[in-house]
Motif scaffolding. Structure first.
Motif, PDB file in Angstrom:
ATOM      1  N   GLY A  74       0.478  -0.463  -0.065  1.00 53.70           N
ATOM      2  CA  GLY A  74       0.266   0.231  -0.083  1.00 53.70           C
ATOM      3  C   GLY A  74       0.813   1.658   0.506  1.00 53.70           C
ATOM      4  N   LEU A  77       2.262   1.937  -3.674  1.00 49.92           N
ATOM      5  CA  LEU A  77       1.249   1.825  -4.937  1.00 49.92           C
ATOM      6  C   LEU A  77       1.186   3.629  -4.420  1.00 49.92           C
ATOM      7  N   GLY A  79      -1.137   7.178  -3.026  1.00 42.14           N
ATOM      8  CA  GLY A  79      -2.271   7.344  -2.864  1.00 42.14           C
ATOM      9  C   GLY A  79      -2.928   7.012  -1.427  1.00 42.14           C
ATOM     10  N   ASN A  81      -2.690   5.058   2.138  1.00 43.78           N
ATOM     11  CA  ASN A  81      -2.507   3.714   2.401  1.00 43.78           C
ATOM     12  C   ASN A  81      -3.581   3.140   3.105  1.00 43.78           C
ATOM     13  N   ASN A  84      -5.447   1.788  -0.501  1.00 41.37           N
ATOM     14  CA  ASN A  84      -4.820   1.042  -0.475  1.00 41.37           C
ATOM     15  C   ASN A  84      -5.255  -0.814  -0.351  1.00 41.37           C
ATOM     16  N   HIS A  88      -7.462  -3.739  -1.051  1.00 37.20           N
ATOM     17  CA  HIS A  88      -6.267  -5.102  -1.400  1.00 37.20           C
ATOM     18  C   HIS A  88      -6.584  -6.594  -0.928  1.00 37.20           C
ATOM     19  N   SER A 103     -13.758   0.229   1.011  1.00 36.31           N
ATOM     20  CA  SER A 103     -13.145   1.800   0.696  1.00 36.31           C
ATOM     21  C   SER A 103     -14.224   2.276   1.345  1.00 36.31           C
TER      22      SER A 103
ATOM     23  N   SER B  19      -2.259  13.308  -5.806  1.00 36.37           N
ATOM     24  CA  SER B  19      -2.881  11.680  -5.159  1.00 36.37           C
ATOM     25  C   SER B  19      -1.372  10.929  -5.373  1.00 36.37           C
ATOM     26  N   THR B  88      -8.771  10.221  -3.974  1.00 31.14           N
ATOM     27  CA  THR B  88      -9.417   8.686  -3.782  1.00 31.14           C
ATOM     28  C   THR B  88      -9.565   7.574  -4.748  1.00 31.14           C
ATOM     29  N   ALA B  91      -6.338   6.520  -7.837  1.00 30.32           N
ATOM     30  CA  ALA B  91      -5.422   6.034  -7.033  1.00 30.32           C
ATOM     31  C   ALA B  91      -6.300   4.516  -5.916  1.00 30.32           C
ATOM     32  N   GLY B  92      -7.186   4.572  -5.714  1.00 29.01           N
ATOM     33  CA  GLY B  92      -7.846   3.203  -5.387  1.00 29.01           C
ATOM     34  C   GLY B  92      -8.517   2.336  -6.462  1.00 29.01           C
ATOM     35  N   ALA B  95      -4.935   0.638  -7.231  1.00 31.20           N
ATOM     36  CA  ALA B  95      -4.647  -0.062  -6.629  1.00 31.20           C
ATOM     37  C   ALA B  95      -5.615  -1.768  -6.298  1.00 31.20           C
TER      38      ALA B  95
END
Lengths: 203, 176
Positions: A74, A77, A79, A81, A84, A88, A103, B19, B88, B91-92, B95
């Motif tokens: 996280g 990547l 963004g 943490n 992320n 995941h 999220s 971001s 968010t 970036a989300g 991910a």
């Protein structure tokens, strides 16, 4: 369980491929949402410490090692943490719906609280009492972050090369104050080397 | 200040860009957020920025929600939503794409090595942010004592950290 029809074979395979997860409960989509809602709403002073507590200690959905690994990913990547990590774990357990549930849970609750706080702060933010309470909370929250890091370290008992990389990250971040992208990308090769060396030793 | 739509566009583009460079976490780019809000667009001064940041730290939830407060300050509820979503959603999605690939590769030895190698950096950076927050919070020696007590409590006991945060708020009201 409404979501078990979602490509169960692939999930089971990937699940079996991970260490230490056999026999652990696999959360449903509503459970992911509610758990992350809780993490967001109790997540005072840094949500990663709370996510670790709830996911590793309370729910036992992941081990200390797995949580630390997902957190490491996280951070690499871009963004937030915690977002992320939520995506995941949500994806790992329940695919797309799981990632979305985790999220939305993580951000939804705190957004509403913050909306209320923003309105209150416009009115009361400069009162001395409010400032004193915020200062005390900040001091305790800093200790919570340090205590969490200490707990992870004592639980994982890292081999010395891995410990050395951890100390380097600590010093680079707190003493040298290097920008985080540099630290993460610059230390990653050494971390991977240390992990390779450690795994080779154990094999 | 320019008209509303313009400001929302600036919030969206500004936080979207931030971001995507936020390697290491949202808090890594606080200086960049400060630059955007104070220097580039003049939405607020440094003191106001520090206040909003402290408020986001004190509230529950991801610290990155400070972008919502900046948006709120600039353009009310719409600003809060636009800034938070910009920070968010892209970036989300990234991910999520990575998580899909990872699920397919789970168990591959090189991936295990890579993930194990990132663990010490993750934990080292938690320590480091704890130290930085300790320095910022140490406005008085009692604050430092509270931080040390809180560290030991969280490290050595299984009780919820809510206890120390509550105690911190109470002791702060008395001593700070």
């Amino acid at each position: 369980m409404p979501w078990t029809g979602l490509d169960p074979e692939r999930r089971a395979r990937s699940f079996a491929g991970m260490s230490d997860t056999t026999g652990r409960p696999r959360p449903t989509v509503p459970a992911l949402f509610l758990t992350y809602l809780k993490i967001g709403l109790v997540g005072f002073g840094g949500v990663n410490a709370w996510a670790r507590r709830v996911l590793v200690e309370e729910r036992r959905w992941v081990t200390e090692q797995e949580y630390a690994e997902v957190l490491g990913l996280g951070q690499v990547l871009p963004g937030p943490n915690a977002l992320n990590v939520a995506i995941h774990l949500g994806e790992r357990f329940r695919g797309g719906p799981g990632a979305l549930a985790a999220s939305v849970g993580l951000f939804g609750g705190p957004m509403l609280v913050l909306l209320g706080l923003a309105m209150l702060h416009d009115t009361y933010g400069d009162l001395p009492m409010v400032r004193a309470v915020l200062a005390g909370t900040a001091a305790a929250a800093a200790g919570m972050i340090l205590g969490t890091a200490a707990k992870i370290t004592t639980n994982l008992r890292p081999a010395w090369p891995i410990l050395a990389v951890g100390c380097a990250a600590l010093l680079a971040g707190s003493v040298l104050r290097l920008p985080l992208p540099w630290i993460v990308l610059g230390l990653a090769p050494f971390g991977i080397l240390a992990a390779w060396w450690t795994m080779r030793g154990r094999a | 200040m320019s008209d509303g739509e313009d400001v929302l566009g600036q919030l969206a583009i500004g936080f979207l860009a931030i971001s995507l460079i936020a390697v290491g976490g949202g808090i890594a780019v606080v200086p960049e957020m400060n630059r955007l809000a104070v220097d580039v667009h003049g939405w607020m001064d440094n003191a106001r920025f520090a206040q909003l940041f402290a408020l986001a730290q004190a509230a529950p939830g991801p610290n990155v929600l400070v972008v919502g407060l900046i948006g709120w300050h600039v353009a009310g509820l719409a600003g809060m939503l636009v800034a938070t979503l910009a920070m968010t959603v892209p970036a989300g999605l990234l991910a999520f794409g990575f998580a899909r690939v990872r699920t397919r590769l789970a168990g591959a030895r090189w991936l295990r090595t890579l993930e194990m190698g990132l663990v010490p950096i993750a934990v080292g950076l938690i320590f480091s942010s704890g130290i930085i927050l300790t320095q910022a919070a140490a406005v008085h020696w009692t604050a430092l004592v509270m931080t040390i007590g809180s560290t030991l409590f969280v490290w050595r006991t299984e009780f919820s950290p809510l206890w120390v945060l509550g105690a911190g708020a109470l002791l702060g009201a008395v001593f700070l």
